[in-house]
Motif scaffolding. Structure first.
Motif, PDB file in Angstrom:
ATOM      1  N   GLY A 120      -1.771   9.662   3.860  1.00  0.00           N
ATOM      2  CA  GLY A 120      -0.495   8.954   3.798  1.00  0.00           C
ATOM      3  C   GLY A 120      -0.348   7.883   4.855  1.00  0.00           C
ATOM      4  O   GLY A 120      -1.312   7.460   5.489  1.00  0.00           O
ATOM      5  N   LYS A 121       0.876   7.466   5.027  1.00  0.00           N
ATOM      6  CA  LYS A 121       1.200   6.420   5.995  1.00  0.00           C
ATOM      7  C   LYS A 121       1.287   7.028   7.398  1.00  0.00           C
ATOM      8  O   LYS A 121       1.832   8.105   7.585  1.00  0.00           O
TER       9      LYS A 121
ATOM     10  N   ASP B 250      -2.679   3.294   6.655  1.00  0.00           N
ATOM     11  CA  ASP B 250      -2.753   4.197   5.514  1.00  0.00           C
ATOM     12  C   ASP B 250      -3.931   5.100   5.814  1.00  0.00           C
ATOM     13  O   ASP B 250      -5.070   4.621   5.927  1.00  0.00           O
TER      14      ASP B 250
ATOM     15  N   HIS C 159      -3.488  -1.304   9.059  1.00  0.00           N
ATOM     16  CA  HIS C 159      -3.164  -2.524   8.318  1.00  0.00           C
ATOM     17  C   HIS C 159      -2.425  -3.528   9.190  1.00  0.00           C
ATOM     18  O   HIS C 159      -2.593  -4.734   9.021  1.00  0.00           O
TER      19      HIS C 159
END
Length: 160
Positions: free
Chosen positions: A35-36, A57, A62
């Motif tokens: 997940g994040k 992620d 990112h």
């Protein structure tokens, strides 16, 4: 002028971006493999405030946002006016790189900088040319959240 560049780059990119790896380490934050993940780290210092936020992620970073606040003396300049002149080259160089957003505010007592890098959009080759940004490994494969947090902890940063 050299002190300005050194101070600016040490403060703004006090991060070693680390290519993705399979290293599984004892993490100082909650990690969601699928997940994040958002991790904010701060460098304890009396001279400047330096905060780095990494958004990922799973293990792939990112976005990195770095915020710095330091006195004019820290950058080797004596006033707001001299800082504005001295920072012109820094501002121009950072703003040339696609995927990198750099903002600077000249306050009464010092400078507040914000640098954000979108690793999905940034031109990695252009980023490598910006003084003060360091890489370890082939970052074209991605930036490892776990390895970057580990490197930052070794450099004295603490997870908030």
């Amino acid at each position: 002028m050299k002190r300005l560049w050194t101070g600016c780059f040490v403060a703004i990119i006090a991060i070693v971006l680390v290519a993705c790896s399979d290293a599984d380490e004892n993490l100082g934050f909650d990690f969601d493999e699928d997940g994040k993940n958002t991790v904010t780290m701060k460098l304890p210092s009396d001279e400047l405030t330096n905060t780095i936020t990494l958004e990922a992620d799973g293990d792939k970073v990112h976005t990195q946002t770095t915020e710095n606040e330091a006195s004019y003396d820290h950058y080797g300049v004596s006033s707001k006016a001299s800082a504005e002149v001295a920072f012109n080259d820094v501002i121009a160089q950072y703003r040339k790189v696609e995927g990198l957003v750099y903002d600077v505010e000249f306050l009464e007592e010092g400078v507040h900088e914000t640098l954000s890098i979108d690793f999905d959009k940034v031109d990695i080759d252009a980023l490598k040319e910006v003084p003060g940004i360091q890489f370890d490994g082939n970052i074209k494969k991605g930036i490892s959240l776990k390895a970057t947090v580990s490197q930052l902890e070794e450099a004295g940063y603490v997870v908030e």
